[in-house]
Scaffold this motif. Structure first.
Motif, PDB file in Angstrom:
ATOM      1  N   VAL A 219       0.908  -1.297   0.122  1.00 56.89           N
ATOM      2  CA  VAL A 219      -0.127  -0.068   0.072  1.00 56.89           C
ATOM      3  C   VAL A 219       0.703   1.102  -0.150  1.00 56.89           C
ATOM      4  CG1 VAL A 219      -1.762   1.198   1.230  1.00 56.89           C
ATOM      5  CG2 VAL A 219      -1.865  -1.208   1.089  1.00 56.89           C
ATOM      6  N   MET A 226       1.300   6.984  -6.332  1.00 56.84           N
ATOM      7  CA  MET A 226       0.405   8.198  -6.820  1.00 56.84           C
ATOM      8  C   MET A 226       0.938   9.399  -6.634  1.00 56.84           C
ATOM      9  SD  MET A 226      -3.073   6.497  -4.872  1.00 56.84           S
ATOM     10  CE  MET A 226      -3.038   4.750  -4.914  1.00 56.84           C
ATOM     11  N   LEU A 248      -7.729  12.083   1.187  1.00 59.66           N
ATOM     12  CA  LEU A 248      -7.581  10.585   0.673  1.00 59.66           C
ATOM     13  C   LEU A 248      -5.761  10.119   0.657  1.00 59.66           C
ATOM     14  CD1 LEU A 248      -8.391   8.084  -0.844  1.00 59.66           C
ATOM     15  CD2 LEU A 248      -7.924   9.018  -3.035  1.00 59.66           C
TER      16      LEU A 248
ATOM     17  N   GLY B  28      -4.393  -1.118  -2.705  1.00 58.00           N
ATOM     18  CA  GLY B  28      -4.092   0.353  -2.230  1.00 58.00           C
ATOM     19  C   GLY B  28      -4.699   1.313  -3.268  1.00 58.00           C
ATOM     20  N   PHE B  29      -4.525   0.869  -4.916  1.00 59.88           N
ATOM     21  CA  PHE B  29      -5.437   1.598  -5.806  1.00 59.88           C
ATOM     22  C   PHE B  29      -6.679   1.401  -5.794  1.00 59.88           C
ATOM     23  CE2 PHE B  29      -0.702   1.836  -7.229  1.00 59.88           C
ATOM     24  CZ  PHE B  29      -0.809   2.840  -7.711  1.00 59.88           C
ATOM     25  N   LEU B  31      -8.512   1.340  -3.259  1.00 61.05           N
ATOM     26  CA  LEU B  31      -9.011   2.318  -2.198  1.00 61.05           C
ATOM     27  C   LEU B  31      -9.454   3.823  -3.036  1.00 61.05           C
ATOM     28  CD1 LEU B  31      -6.768   1.453   0.763  1.00 61.05           C
ATOM     29  CD2 LEU B  31      -9.311   1.142   0.518  1.00 61.05           C
ATOM     30  N   VAL B  32      -9.112   3.863  -3.976  1.00 60.29           N
ATOM     31  CA  VAL B  32      -9.279   5.513  -4.440  1.00 60.29           C
ATOM     32  C   VAL B  32     -10.734   5.513  -5.038  1.00 60.29           C
ATOM     33  CG1 VAL B  32      -8.738   7.134  -6.130  1.00 60.29           C
ATOM     34  CG2 VAL B  32      -6.888   5.776  -5.121  1.00 60.29           C
ATOM     35  N   TYR B  35     -13.285   4.955  -2.229  1.00 66.59           N
ATOM     36  CA  TYR B  35     -13.431   6.107  -1.448  1.00 66.59           C
ATOM     37  C   TYR B  35     -14.257   7.165  -1.850  1.00 66.59           C
ATOM     38  CZ  TYR B  35     -11.820  10.566   1.325  1.00 66.59           C
ATOM     39  OH  TYR B  35     -11.673  11.769   1.962  1.00 66.59           O
ATOM     40  N   GLU B  36     -13.890   7.367  -3.203  1.00 68.69           N
ATOM     41  CA  GLU B  36     -14.848   8.176  -3.798  1.00 68.69           C
ATOM     42  C   GLU B  36     -16.221   7.844  -3.649  1.00 68.69           C
ATOM     43  OE1 GLU B  36     -13.642   9.077  -8.085  1.00 68.69           O
ATOM     44  OE2 GLU B  36     -12.144   9.906  -7.394  1.00 68.69           O
ATOM     45  N   ARG B  47     -18.305  17.088  -0.423  1.00 69.88           N
ATOM     46  CA  ARG B  47     -18.418  17.184  -1.974  1.00 69.88           C
ATOM     47  C   ARG B  47     -19.840  16.981  -2.524  1.00 69.88           C
ATOM     48  NH1 ARG B  47     -13.309  15.813  -5.339  1.00 69.88           N
ATOM     49  NH2 ARG B  47     -12.575  16.996  -3.959  1.00 69.88           N
ATOM     50  N   ARG B  77      -4.727  28.260  -6.039  1.00 67.10           N
ATOM     51  CA  ARG B  77      -3.327  28.959  -6.263  1.00 67.10           C
ATOM     52  C   ARG B  77      -3.040  29.457  -7.390  1.00 67.10           C
ATOM     53  NH1 ARG B  77       2.293  27.055  -4.844  1.00 67.10           N
ATOM     54  NH2 ARG B  77       2.110  25.334  -6.249  1.00 67.10           N
ATOM     55  N   LEU B 117     -15.041  23.991  -7.268  1.00 66.67           N
ATOM     56  CA  LEU B 117     -15.337  22.677  -6.421  1.00 66.67           C
ATOM     57  C   LEU B 117     -16.080  23.000  -5.284  1.00 66.67           C
ATOM     58  CD1 LEU B 117     -12.283  20.429  -7.049  1.00 66.67           C
ATOM     59  CD2 LEU B 117     -14.554  20.289  -8.169  1.00 66.67           C
ATOM     60  N   TYR B 174     -10.678  26.940  -9.217  1.00 61.89           N
ATOM     61  CA  TYR B 174      -9.265  26.682  -9.675  1.00 61.89           C
ATOM     62  C   TYR B 174      -9.326  27.131 -11.292  1.00 61.89           C
ATOM     63  CZ  TYR B 174      -8.837  23.424  -5.765  1.00 61.89           C
ATOM     64  OH  TYR B 174      -8.789  22.946  -4.667  1.00 61.89           O
ATOM     65  N   ILE B 176      -8.149  26.066 -14.498  1.00 59.99           N
ATOM     66  CA  ILE B 176      -7.602  24.888 -15.263  1.00 59.99           C
ATOM     67  C   ILE B 176      -7.412  25.055 -16.588  1.00 59.99           C
ATOM     68  CG2 ILE B 176      -9.134  23.397 -13.421  1.00 59.99           C
ATOM     69  CD1 ILE B 176     -11.140  23.218 -15.775  1.00 59.99           C
ATOM     70  N   GLN B 179      -4.524  22.569 -17.868  1.00 61.26           N
ATOM     71  CA  GLN B 179      -4.924  21.062 -17.939  1.00 61.26           C
ATOM     72  C   GLN B 179      -5.797  21.133 -19.201  1.00 61.26           C
ATOM     73  OE1 GLN B 179      -5.095  22.104 -14.053  1.00 61.26           O
ATOM     74  NE2 GLN B 179      -5.990  20.256 -13.266  1.00 61.26           N
ATOM     75  N   ARG B 183      -0.969  19.900 -20.357  1.00 61.30           N
ATOM     76  CA  ARG B 183      -0.042  20.474 -19.030  1.00 61.30           C
ATOM     77  C   ARG B 183       1.251  21.088 -19.783  1.00 61.30           C
ATOM     78  NH1 ARG B 183       0.360  19.213 -13.718  1.00 61.30           N
ATOM     79  NH2 ARG B 183       2.252  19.122 -12.936  1.00 61.30           N
ATOM     80  N   ARG B 189       6.209  24.500 -14.072  1.00 58.74           N
ATOM     81  CA  ARG B 189       7.732  24.741 -13.226  1.00 58.74           C
ATOM     82  C   ARG B 189       7.623  26.193 -12.616  1.00 58.74           C
ATOM     83  NH1 ARG B 189      11.233  20.232 -13.988  1.00 58.74           N
ATOM     84  NH2 ARG B 189       9.472  18.825 -14.452  1.00 58.74           N
TER      85      ARG B 189
END
Lengths: 531, 191
Positions: A219, A226, A248, B28-29, B31-32, B35-36, B47, B77, B117, B174, B176, B179, B183, B189
């Motif tokens: 993990v 990431m 997260l 681990g991945f 979980l992304v 979590y969402e 959110r 920022r 957001l 933000y 963007i 983006q 990028r 930089r």
């Protein structure tokens, strides 16, 4: 290279103690004792390096205001101190002890996977060279703390982050390989009659630790990956503007981080459970309950991660859940402390250096445990969060806990490793200097923490000046006390001292004491019979 | 190594352990998105829904209680605009529909794209704050030096728990542009 290894391997079978000499012996070694020694020396060097970084921190904090270093370098020092002590000093020390002692304790001739063992050690110095070299790239090294929270590590960090991530990957691989080796060795290589419930507790605690490592190091590898892609490849795992969530990161990190805390303490429990019975001359009280307590601590460690994040804002239900789960850990931990105390009850105790360190461990670790319970209380944590109270807490459990237990282990098994008794007078001097200075160093941190001094800043408000000066003095005393330890170990390594018998401790038990001191290069070629 | 140990086959354990390593890495991945999804279902991270909700015809206004909704705004920022709500807060009954205008002014001499957001605090209120119209649902192109008024229509679900008397809706706006246009080196930089 493989022929060299194969040749020397054949030779082993014929000439019992033959081994290649010089650098090749260490580079190509597959012997668990050699690799254990390498791990322990590596950890010792890292301990001094990480310690000297801590002294730079304490030098800056000796007086309020900016004195010696600039804030950015201060942040690099806190980061490197944490990373080196966790991944370079404590974890490799435990892996080294496991390499040396697990095969000897279960009656196995070597670790199950000797060549992988060689790899898992030798990639470690490479990882730390990369980690340390990151401090010399333009913009400086990682300065986001060992917890590398996003967005500090993703948005506000320098190019050295890539080196940090790469080094973490290698360290993780090393730990995972070490863990696989320990599990396979314990499951497959126990001597006949050595059932699971007859294994020494050091073996048990390492067995459980190894499963924790396998569960959480991947993990960590995922999280650093990431961070890497967020920083350099435009992904938005932790970037709110791109649909991610910085919170997260904390969830993922602490899902690794909390079991990691127990990875750094469970083997200590095993060490202390070996030493206290030996010097109390009584068998360990409540062996089975120790095993179950260790397993339940490991299980609970997966259910408490968010107690590091109470102030991120959580629904009341979640806060309460993590608070109660955290407090629940005090139960199996308390079982252990009571068992150690009961082991000493009416024992014929003597106080050689290993026992002194083990006793200090029990007392000081308990102090750290109690401040941990204070931190677990959600509303109170809002006050303590990110103050020096937290710093005091985790240094009590990690320095006077884990590090003291490693020192206890070193004194306890040095006669077995080197064949000579360590210098008892120097050992006792080392102990008393360490005990006094570690408390001068960490105990006053509780007070400045409660008074509101935040951690991770190079400067502080004037009212904290006196206590910080005391803490810094304690830090330097503790740091230089460790030179005594170095002297003790060097004396043993140079075979200066009284010749050690096979079993130098009257009350010690276990298979490791049935082989001569120093332990021959190859032991238990014929498995011992365990009754 | 003795014969006895050579016979032991380690491969099955090693395979299982290596599989666990791979599974935990994947976990681990995993979980992304987990979590969402978890946040979407519980409002855990504050959110709000990204799509317009439709207020049902027969929705009753709960006049027995009033709730204060506060607004805070922040610019991402380096984002070159000012961004603020027309009013700092509104007091409303659950079930009542309100419109609040947000004002944005681009200080740059070129066109930018903004994305706002939302975040609701306390998180438990997130699921009960429904927007029928919001500038945050889509990207907002801003012409050079454009001043824009962006409306947000919303209501609080009458099922809102009684203990919530006050909640905060915060927006971060933000920039963007980079983006969207890919990028660019200079932007990443320049920090």
């Amino acid at each position: 290279m493989s022929t060299v290894v194969a040749d020397s391997h054949d030779a082993h079978d014929e000439h019992h103690d033959h081994k290649p000499t010089g650098i090749k012996r260490w580079l190509f070694t597959t012997n668990h004792k050699d690799i254990g020694t390498l791990y322990l020396w590596f950890s010792f060097i890292m301990f001094f390096l990480g310690g000297s970084f801590a002294l730079v921190i304490r030098m800056e904090l000796f007086q309020p205001g900016m004195q010696v270093i600039d804030p950015h370098f201060f942040n690099q020092m806190t980061t490197m101190h944490g990373v080196i002590m966790v991944f370079g000093a404590v974890m490799p020390a435990f892996t080294g002890l496991a390499n040396w002692m697990v095969p000897l304790m279960i009656g196995a001739p070597d670790m199950a996977l000797p060549r992988m063992n060689n790899w898992s050690f030798w990639i470690l110095p490479v990882a730390f060279l990369i980690m340390l070299s990151s401090m010399f790239v333009p913009g400086g090294g990682p300065a986001f703390g060992w917890t590398f929270y996003a967005p500090l590590s993703t948005t506000y960090s320098g190019d050295s982050t890539a080196l940090f991530v790469f080094a973490m990957h290698i360290m993780g691989m090393s730990s995972i390989m070490g863990a696989i080796n320990v599990i396979v060795t314990i499951m497959n290589m126990r001597a006949p009659g050595m059932t699971y419930m007859k294994m020494p507790l050091f073996v048990w605690t390492w067995f459980i630790t190894a499963f924790l490592l396998i569960a959480v190091m991947p993990v960590l590898a995922g999280v650093v990956t990431m961070v890497l892609t967020d920083k350099f490849f435009g992904t938005s795992f932790f970037n709110a503007a791109g649909g991610g969530d910085p919170v997260l990161f904390q969830h993922l990190f602490w899902f690794f981080g909390h079991p990691e805390v127990y990875i750094m303490i469970l083997p200590s429990f095993g060490i202390v459970s070996a030493i206290i019975p030996a010097f109390a001359r009584k068998p360990l009280f409540g062996y089975a309950s120790m095993v179950y307590a260790t397993a339940s601590i490991a299980g609970l460690s997966f259910l408490v991660w968010a107690h590091h994040m109470f102030t991120t804002g959580m629904p009341t239900f979640a806060s309460l859940f993590f608070m109660y789960m955290t407090m629940l850990i005090a139960v199996p931990t308390g079982v252990k402390v009571f068992n150690w105390v009961s082991t000493m009850w009416r024992g014929a105790m003597t106080f050689e250096t290993p026992m002194l360190f083990a006793l200090a461990f029990v007392v000081l670790f308990t102090i750290g445990g109690l401040s941990g319970i204070m931190l677990a209380i959600t509303p109170v944590d809002y006050q303590y969060h990110d103050t020096y109270f937290v710093v005091a807490h985790f240094h009590y459990v990690l320095v006077s806990g884990a590090v003291f237990s490693i020192m206890a282990a070193a004194y306890y098994w040095l006669p077995k490793w080197s064949g000579v008794m360590y210098d008892e007078a120097l050992g006792k001097l080392h102990f008393w200097c360490s005990l006094v200075s570690v408390n001068i160093l960490f105990f006053p941190m509780h007070f400045v923490g409660l008074a509101g001094m935040p951690r991770r800043y190079p400067d502080y408000a004037l009212q904290f000046a006196d206590i910080n000066a005391i803490v810094s003095v304690g830090g330097f005393l503790f740091g230089f006390s460790q030179l005594i330890f170095l002297a003790v170990v060097l004396k043993c390594a140079m075979k200066k001292g009284e010749k050690a018998p096979a079993k130098p401790w009257e009350g010690a038990e276990g298979l490791e004491w049935t082989v001569p001191s120093p332990a021959p290069y190859h032991t238990f070629d014929t498995p011992p019979e365990v009754k | 190594m003795s014969e006895q140990h050579k016979q032991t086959d380690h491969s099955s354990i090693i395979t299982k352990l290596l599989a666990s390593v791979v599974i935990m890495f994947a976990f681990g991945f995993a979980l992304v998105p987990l979590y969402e999804k978890f946040c979407e279902l519980t409002g855990f991270n504050g959110r709000t829904d990204n799509t317009a909700s439709v207020a049902s015809e027969g929705m009753l206004i709960d006049t027995s209680r009033t709730v204060t909704v506060e607004f805070t705004t922040r610019t991402g920022r380096g984002a070159p605009w000012s961004f603020r709500p027309e009013v700092q807060s509104v007091t409303m009954h659950p079930g009542e529909i309100k419109v609040v205008n947000f004002l944005v002014e681009n200080h740059m001499n070129d066109a930018r794209v903004a994305q706002a957001l939302p975040s609701v605090s306390p998180g438990t209120a997130t699921l009960y704050l429904n927007k029928t119209e919001c500038f945050c649902f889509e990207q907002q192109p801003l012409a050079a030096n454009e001043k824009a008024v962006m409306p947000m229509r919303f209501y609080l679900d009458p099922d809102l728990p009684d203990d919530i008397r006050r909640l905060t809706l915060s927006y971060v706006m933000y920039d963007i542009t980079d983006q969207i246009q890919g990028r660019s080196q200079t932007a990443s930089r320049s920090e």
